[in-house]
Design an enzyme around this catalytic site. Structure first.
Site, mmCIF file in Angstrom:
data_model
loop_
_atom_site.group_PDB
_atom_site.id
_atom_site.type_symbol
_atom_site.label_atom_id
_atom_site.label_comp_id
_atom_site.label_asym_id
_atom_site.label_seq_id
_atom_site.Cartn_x
_atom_site.Cartn_y
_atom_site.Cartn_z
ATOM 1 N N GLY A 129 3.008 -1.058 4.260
ATOM 2 C CA GLY A 129 3.042 0.366 3.954
ATOM 3 C C GLY A 129 4.451 0.808 3.603
ATOM 4 N N GLU A 184 -6.712 4.705 7.940
ATOM 5 C CA GLU A 184 -6.562 6.125 7.617
ATOM 6 C C GLU A 184 -7.840 6.684 6.993
ATOM 7 O OE1 GLU A 184 -2.883 5.541 5.492
ATOM 8 O OE2 GLU A 184 -1.976 4.961 7.390
ATOM 9 N N ASN A 197 0.860 -1.181 0.000
ATOM 10 C CA ASN A 197 0.000 0.000 0.000
ATOM 11 C C ASN A 197 0.898 1.233 0.000
ATOM 12 O OD1 ASN A 197 -1.802 2.042 0.481
ATOM 13 N ND2 ASN A 197 -2.379 1.366 2.545
ATOM 14 N N TRP A 198 0.987 1.857 -1.164
ATOM 15 C CA TRP A 198 1.903 2.998 -1.292
ATOM 16 C C TRP A 198 1.362 4.262 -0.626
ATOM 17 C CZ3 TRP A 198 3.667 2.851 -7.177
ATOM 18 C CH2 TRP A 198 4.321 1.633 -7.410
ATOM 19 N N LYS A 199 0.090 4.236 -0.262
ATOM 20 C CA LYS A 199 -0.557 5.423 0.341
ATOM 21 C C LYS A 199 -0.354 6.631 -0.580
ATOM 22 C CE LYS A 199 -0.118 3.216 4.799
ATOM 23 N NZ LYS A 199 -0.014 3.316 6.240
ATOM 24 N N HIS A 252 -9.337 1.087 5.102
ATOM 25 C CA HIS A 252 -8.051 1.308 5.772
ATOM 26 C C HIS A 252 -8.272 2.252 6.959
ATOM 27 C CE1 HIS A 252 -3.961 2.542 6.593
ATOM 28 N NE2 HIS A 252 -3.580 1.450 5.955
ATOM 29 N N SER A 285 3.716 -1.924 10.426
ATOM 30 C CA SER A 285 5.171 -1.993 10.635
ATOM 31 C C SER A 285 5.746 -3.361 10.317
ATOM 32 C CB SER A 285 5.536 -1.556 12.057
ATOM 33 O OG SER A 285 5.155 -0.204 12.262
ATOM 34 N N GLU A 296 -5.037 -4.909 10.658
ATOM 35 C CA GLU A 296 -4.010 -3.886 10.865
ATOM 36 C C GLU A 296 -4.290 -3.176 12.183
ATOM 37 O OE1 GLU A 296 -2.151 -2.627 6.878
ATOM 38 O OE2 GLU A 296 -3.922 -1.396 7.136
ATOM 39 N N GLY A 326 2.696 2.454 10.801
ATOM 40 C CA GLY A 326 3.620 3.577 10.641
ATOM 41 C C GLY A 326 4.341 3.970 11.914
HETATM 42 P P1 13P Z 1 3.237 0.496 7.644
HETATM 43 O O1 13P Z 1 3.735 -0.798 7.069
HETATM 44 O O2 13P Z 1 3.948 1.704 7.124
HETATM 45 O O3 13P Z 1 3.140 0.439 9.137
HETATM 46 O O4 13P Z 1 1.718 0.663 7.120
HETATM 47 C C1 13P Z 1 0.872 -0.401 7.206
HETATM 48 C C2 13P Z 1 -0.344 -0.079 6.453
HETATM 49 O O5 13P Z 1 -1.092 0.811 6.813
HETATM 50 C C3 13P Z 1 -0.624 -0.843 5.234
HETATM 51 O O6 13P Z 1 -1.906 -0.589 4.756
#
Ligand code: 13P
Length: 252
Positions: free
Chosen positions: A236, A99, A9-11, A97, A215, A169, A175
């Site tokens: 992420g 977020e 997931n590149w966000k 997600h 993470s 998650e 993150g």
């Molecule tokens: P990180 O791997 O940066 O913690 O993010 C996880 C994530 O939100 C994947 O959708």
């Protein structure tokens, strides 16, 4: 048998040029090393989808959007429908997600509409669930995840549900560099699988891919993926570096 899946997931990262470079690099590493036992998914921003679909071998890599509208079409400025996503050549879409839940106030009922639109348009939803730290500390983590599943997914038919991927998650791990321990993650994955078996049946539960996210990186993926009910990861930060992402892909 359920699929092993690693999704990046590149966000809201990379411009188109950087995104194409990253996708091509992942594609090269996978092709050179003949990786075929893991389903690899790249999830770039909407703007990149068409280009990323063109940049990879779609027999080896699937492409996913990070969100879709809950509406099929019409006057919804700024929204992108499941049908539009499908028409780019994407096969998956991340829905729910944390977020999106936190910053855009998306609740389970809205997310359930999105899931249905995705399925109607032949997209596989990667449905995200997970508790915040306070909920874990108060011992409410199982209750929270159960509600997310019941309200977000459990009104799907057996056939619809068989096309869904779930990503657990824990929000406190996203993150932050704080990963759930393999045992913490396994405990929740086993619980999710039990709920699916109770709602549908043991066969569906056995065949549903459950991904861990939060993470997850090249150093800890192996320990996480070796757990009985963890079928891969939603990655992420570590998916933005081709080498790291490749290490995670090959961590089974
Ligand atoms: P990180 O791997 O940066 O913690 O993010 C996880 C994530 O939100 C994947 O959708």
């Amino acid at each position: 048998m359920r699929k092993k899946i690693v999704a990046g997931n590149w966000k809201m990262n990379t411009d188109i040029r950087e995104g194409i470079t990253l996708a091509k690099e992942v594609n090269r590493l996978i092709a050179e090393n003949h990786v075929s036992y893991t389903t690899v998914i790249l999830s770039p921003p909407f703007t990149h989808l068409t280009e990323i679909v063109k940049s990879v071998n779609l027999n080896r890599i699937s492409v996913s959007a990070q969100n879709c509208s809950s509406e099929p079409k019409g006057a919804f400025t700024g929204e992108v429908s499941a049908n539009m996503i499908k028409s780019t050549g994407c096969t998956h879409v991340i829905i729910g997600h944390s977020e999106r839940r936190t910053y855009f106030k998306e609740d389970n009922f809205l997310l359930n509409k999105k899931v249905k639109h995705a399925l109607q348009n032949d997209l596989i939803p990667i449905f995200c669930i997970g508790e915040i730290l306070k909920e874990r500390e108060e011992g409410k983590l199982f209750e929270v995840v159960k509600t997310q599943l019941e309200e977000g997914l459990f009104n799907l038919s057996r056939e619809e549900f068989s096309n869904v991927v779930i990503a657990y998650e824990p929000v406190w791990a996203i993150g932050t560099g704080i990963t759930a321990t393999p045992l913490q993650a396994q405990e929740m994955h086993a619980y999710i699988r039990k709920l699916i078996a109770e709602k549908y049946d043991a066969e569906i539960a056995e065949n549903t891919s459950l991904l861990y996210g939060g993470s997850c990186n090249a150093g800890n993926a192996k320990d996480l993926f070796s757990q009985a009910d963890i079928d891969g990861g939603l990655i992420g930060g570590a998916s933005l570096k081709a080498d790291d992402f490749y290490k995670i892909i090959t961590s089974f």
